[in-house]
Design a protein around this motif. Structure first.
Motif: not given
Length: 379
Positions: A136-139, A163-165, A190-191, A213-217
């Motif tokens: 996780c980083r500030e974007l 948090p993401q890749v 994806y995170g 528990d949702a995911l992120y894209h």
């Protein structure tokens, strides 16, 4: 130390070691920092200009935090390089008060103090112009000036990092056979959202759904004309989505088990989010009728002219969409319109930004879909 006399008081103490090159700059360097921030004002929540662009660190009218960070940036002049960052925060204020229903009555309580959390923690590497990172980083939005803008329409800079890749181009690269006249940049991510506790604490449990528990894209692509020329045009698109998670329904504070539904997160569902398409029988009815997940995005356009004295003027536009009518720009003047001037010199006035934000249309009173309404009004 400086004062916001109209909206409160912000006190800042910062001790930094090393070269404090901008955190979001492409050619960042190693640095360490220790800072302490406090603000005070009236009301429950912090004034906008004290809380904006703080990545969720300032939310209350009376709050403060102690922050310690260590970062190693990518070395852009090397073919292979790596980076990492750790950013720890000790919070000296409680979270927002919560209103909820219990036995048919509205009640309020304060969840208490969140004393410590990790704001950023990531590692990454690059080979030539390709990068991959995890954590996780500030974007921030790359179109707007983060320090002066009201914020991007998809990436606002007002929420905690996810948090993401991520993987993609670290910067613009030439498109083959264009001789440098057209460049491309893009990334894919994806995170996972980490706000389950916040949702549970701030949910009233009264005849409403709650999804955890949702995911992120996230994905983006941009094209830019030759940056060595005085006049440069950039056009791009950005899309973010929520998917997966478990949806629960409460009736007067009681969980209705028969209405609980867990959205699938199979390999093919990740592709359905990457290339938006309808859900199957294991998804909810809305995802089957429309698209799997909740998608939002924006088109963006900017044009910059650089003068011989190295000053420049740039106009930009972010055009937000949440459905087909917004994507096709049938939503009037909705969007973020901006004009930025850069002096090209380090003096008392180096940048000026003027913005106009319009969100009055919101794609009209109905979603664009013939099955919803035969003649949806867009005014």
């Amino acid at each position: 130390m400086y004062h916001r006399l109209r909206v409160g008081l912000l006190v800042v103490f910062c001790l930094s070691i090393g070269n404090l090159f901008g955190l979001f700059a492409q050619h960042s360097t190693d640095y360490y920092s220790l800072s302490m921030v406090g603000n005070a004002g009236n009301g429950i929540f912090a004034p906008y200009y004290l809380s904006a662009n703080k990545h969720g660190l300032v939310t209350h009218s009376k709050s403060g935090y102690l922050r310690a960070s260590v970062f190693k940036g990518l070395e852009m002049n090397k073919r292979f390089s790596y980076e990492f960052g750790i950013d720890l925060v000790g919070l000296m204020s409680s979270t927002s008060p919560v209103s909820y229903y219990s036995d048919g009555n509205l009640k309020t309580y304060n969840p208490g103090v969140s004393s410590f959390f990790i704001q950023q923690a990531y590692i990454g590497m690059k080979y030539r112009m390709i990068f991959i990172s995890a954590g996780c980083r500030e974007l921030t939005d790359e179109v707007v000036n983060f320090e002066l803008s009201s914020g991007g329409l998809v990436w606002s800079g007002n929420a905690r990092p996810i948090p993401q890749v991520r993987a993609g181009f670290i910067d613009f690269v030439d498109i083959p056979f264009t001789k440098g006249w057209v460049q491309i940049k893009g990334e894919l991510a994806y995170g996972k959202f980490m706000d389950n506790d916040f949702l549970r604490d701030h949910y009233n449990y009264y005849n409403q759904y709650i999804t955890t528990d949702a995911l992120y894209h996230h994905k983006s692509i941009s094209f830019r004309s030759n940056p060595d020329k005085p006049f440069v045009v950039t056009i791009g698109a950005e899309l973010a989505a929520q998917f997966g998670g478990t949806k629960r329904y409460y009736e007067k504070g009681i969980l209705i088990d028969s209405l609980t539904m867990k959205s699938p997160t199979r390999l093919k569902d990740f592709f359905k989010i990457l290339f938006p398409s309808s859900g199957d029988g294991q998804t909810n009815e809305g995802d089957q009728a429309y698209y799997y997940g909740n998608h939002v995005g924006q088109w963006n356009l900017s044009a910059e002219y650089r003068f011989k004295d190295n000053s420049s003027v740039r106009g930009y536009f972010e055009w937000y969409f949440d459905d087909a009518s917004g994507m096709g720009k049938f939503n009037g003047w909705d969007g973020l319109w901006g004009l930025e001037y850069k002096s090209g010199k380090k003096n008392w006035l180096s940048n000026v930004v003027l913005e106009y934000l319009d969100m009055t249309n919101q794609s009209g009173p109905l979603n664009w879909c013939p099955s919803d309404y035969n003649d949806p009004k867009l005014d």
